[in-house]
Design an enzyme around this catalytic site. Structure first.
Site, mmCIF file in Angstrom:
data_model
loop_
_atom_site.group_PDB
_atom_site.id
_atom_site.type_symbol
_atom_site.label_atom_id
_atom_site.label_comp_id
_atom_site.label_asym_id
_atom_site.label_seq_id
_atom_site.Cartn_x
_atom_site.Cartn_y
_atom_site.Cartn_z
ATOM 1 N N THR A 1 -1.931 4.596 8.723
ATOM 2 C CA THR A 1 -1.980 5.314 7.449
ATOM 3 C C THR A 1 -3.088 4.695 6.603
ATOM 4 O OG1 THR A 1 0.387 5.725 7.644
ATOM 5 C CG2 THR A 1 -0.541 5.976 5.450
ATOM 6 N N ARG B 1 -8.174 -4.335 8.494
ATOM 7 C CA ARG B 1 -7.968 -3.115 9.272
ATOM 8 C C ARG B 1 -9.262 -2.333 9.410
ATOM 9 N NH1 ARG B 1 -2.173 -1.093 7.242
ATOM 10 N NH2 ARG B 1 -1.089 -2.081 8.948
ATOM 11 N N ALA C 1 11.426 1.546 7.500
ATOM 12 C CA ALA C 1 10.054 1.851 7.900
ATOM 13 C C ALA C 1 9.747 1.037 9.148
ATOM 14 C CB ALA C 1 9.081 1.513 6.781
ATOM 15 N N TYR D 1 5.105 -8.864 14.903
ATOM 16 C CA TYR D 1 5.340 -7.610 14.177
ATOM 17 C C TYR D 1 6.108 -6.612 15.046
ATOM 18 C CZ TYR D 1 4.205 -3.508 11.278
ATOM 19 O OH TYR D 1 4.269 -2.382 10.488
ATOM 20 N N ASP E 1 11.561 -12.560 -2.413
ATOM 21 C CA ASP E 1 11.464 -12.423 -0.960
ATOM 22 C C ASP E 1 12.788 -11.872 -0.432
ATOM 23 O OD1 ASP E 1 11.107 -12.709 1.735
ATOM 24 O OD2 ASP E 1 10.612 -14.847 1.680
ATOM 25 N N PHE F 1 0.833 -1.212 0.000
ATOM 26 C CA PHE F 1 0.000 0.000 0.000
ATOM 27 C C PHE F 1 0.871 1.267 0.000
ATOM 28 C CE2 PHE F 1 -1.910 2.778 3.473
ATOM 29 C CZ PHE F 1 -2.528 3.644 2.585
HETATM 30 N N1 UDP Z 1 -11.261 -2.280 14.823
HETATM 31 C C1 UDP Z 1 -12.631 -2.297 14.958
HETATM 32 N N2 UDP Z 1 -13.366 -2.969 14.032
HETATM 33 C C2 UDP Z 1 -12.804 -3.615 12.966
HETATM 34 C C3 UDP Z 1 -11.386 -3.595 12.823
HETATM 35 C C4 UDP Z 1 -10.651 -2.916 13.778
HETATM 36 O O1 UDP Z 1 -13.197 -1.710 15.903
HETATM 37 O O2 UDP Z 1 -13.559 -4.194 12.163
HETATM 38 C C5 UDP Z 1 -10.441 -1.542 15.809
HETATM 39 C C6 UDP Z 1 -9.292 -2.359 16.412
HETATM 40 O O3 UDP Z 1 -9.734 -3.081 17.537
HETATM 41 C C7 UDP Z 1 -8.284 -1.268 16.758
HETATM 42 C C8 UDP Z 1 -8.551 -0.174 15.727
HETATM 43 O O4 UDP Z 1 -9.814 -0.472 15.157
HETATM 44 O O5 UDP Z 1 -8.538 -0.754 18.041
HETATM 45 C C9 UDP Z 1 -7.494 -0.095 14.633
HETATM 46 O O6 UDP Z 1 -7.313 -1.377 14.073
HETATM 47 P P1 UDP Z 1 -6.408 -1.602 12.801
HETATM 48 O O7 UDP Z 1 -6.382 -3.067 12.524
HETATM 49 O O8 UDP Z 1 -6.848 -0.739 11.689
HETATM 50 O O9 UDP Z 1 -4.960 -1.087 13.198
HETATM 51 P P2 UDP Z 1 -4.018 -1.230 14.482
HETATM 52 O O10 UDP Z 1 -4.726 -1.974 15.584
HETATM 53 O O11 UDP Z 1 -2.816 -1.972 14.016
HETATM 54 O O12 UDP Z 1 -3.729 0.171 14.856
#
Ligand code: UDP
Length: 330
Positions: free
Chosen positions: A183, A194, A122, A153, A56, A11
């Site tokens: 992002t 996400r 990154a 991760y 890879d 992305f």
């Molecule tokens: N989240 C949510 N519903 C979804 C997917 C994610 O409420 O369908 C919430 C998740 O629990 C987190 C936030 O959104 O608190 C961001 O999640 P994401 O996977 O985008 O990124 P990261 O957790 O790595 O910041």
């Protein structure tokens, strides 16, 4: 300049390639297409200054490989953005993520050393874990669970930071570490799990919008064009980092769900569901302190969430509309 982008089909990596090509650099993009997609590179592949290598970075490069893949003159810059980065990936390909962050990073540092190139690593806001300091400055050491579902991760990136720092100190490689916060924008995979991709695909299809937990957790979302501008500014600066790159505007997930419903005009209900088990350790709050980026790089984001989301919504709407045609049997 001649530039290598690892994670070119991802992305952020693909947007970075487009930006570097627009600035007339020659770009070699490398990606194993585990989480990246060739379709992200449609514009780059049509550009005469772009070469794509499907490979890879965690697999060792022999001297023959190096000259066959990258032989035509040295690289000036190596951008290392290669890694799956979604919590959905943490649950399915943790070993690959650890390999990419460790051996993949080592191979990119060796390449930068050999070419006398400056390397940008990154890294991520995940190095702060579930932070006890808010907002997060670079000087905060983090609160990371080293064995939980996100550890593949978080710890891979922390190791990558340590390795990059050791190559800088002990091998004289010119490096900069950036820490990317959440992002968003066009080219995110609709199924990447996400929050914004989930909410938008749910809103567009009329499905319930799945708010995990009570929706009070926060994130700070940076539009990809702002992020890429920051990445290039970090590379072109003399900074070693780490430098946070993110948008400090903090929102709750409930506010995000409401904004997505409003911008899509969807009739989807917003429902709360228990936090999935693979999300254990979900950070409660996250917001970057970007004082360093402002002072060292003269960078700050300019695009707010409500202004950036329409481009992502249009992109996902277009992709979802073509999906059935692709999946229908011939
Ligand atoms: N989240 C949510 N519903 C979804 C997917 C994610 O409420 O369908 C919430 C998740 O629990 C987190 C936030 O959104 O608190 C961001 O999640 P994401 O996977 O985008 O990124 P990261 O957790 O790595 O910041």
């Amino acid at each position: 300049m001649r530039v290598l982008v690892a994670g070119a089909a991802g992305f952020i990596g693909s947007h970075l390639c487009d930006s570097l090509l627009a600035d007339s650099h020659t770009v070699v993009g490398i990606d194993n297409l585990v989480s990246g997609r060739r379709s992200n590179l449609t514009a780059a592949l049509a550009h005469p200054g772009f070469i794509f290598v499907e490979r890879d970075i965690a697999t060792p490069f022999s001297d023959d490989d190096l000259s066959a893949l990258f032989g035509d003159g040295p690289f000036d810059e190596v951008y290392h953005l290669a890694s799956p980065a979604s919590p959905a990936d943490f649950a399915t390909i943790p070993l690959e993520i650890l390999e990419t962050g460790s051996n993949g990073t080592k191979h990119m540092l060796q390449l930068a050393e050999r070419h006398g190139a400056r390397l940008l690593l990154a890294s991520t806001s995940e190095v702060y874990g579930d932070p006890l300091v808010h907002p997060q400055p670079e000087s905060y050491w983090g609160n990371v669970d080293s064995i939980g579902p996100r550890s593949c991760y978080d710890e891979a990136k922390r190791f990558a930071e340590a390795l990059t720092s050791a190559y800088r100190r002990h091998r004289g490689v010119d490096t900069v570490i950036i820490r990317i916060f959440n992002t968003y924008g066009p080219r995110m995979r609709p199924d990447d799990g996400r929050v914004l991709t989930n909410f938008i695909t749910q809103a567009l299809s009329g499905a319930p919008i799945t708010l995990y937990g009570d929706g009070s957790q926060t994130r700070s979302f940076c539009f990809v064009d702002d992020e890429v501008r920051g990445i290039v500014a970090a590379m072109r600066s003399g900074a070693a980092g780490p430098v946070n790159l993110g948008n400090p505007a903090e929102v709750t997930m409930r506010e995000v769900a409401e904004l997505v419903v409003q911008l899509t005009g969807s009739s989807s209900p917003i429902v709360t569901v228990p936090l999935p088990t693979e999300r254990t350790g979900d950070p409660a709050r996250r917001r970057p302190d970007i004082t360093l980026a402002r002072t060292l790089l003269g960078w700050e984001p300019t695009i707010g969430l409500a202004d950036g989301l329409p481009a992502m919504i249009r992109d996902l709407a277009a992709e979802l509309a073509v999906m059935p045609a692709h999946t229908e049997p011939a």
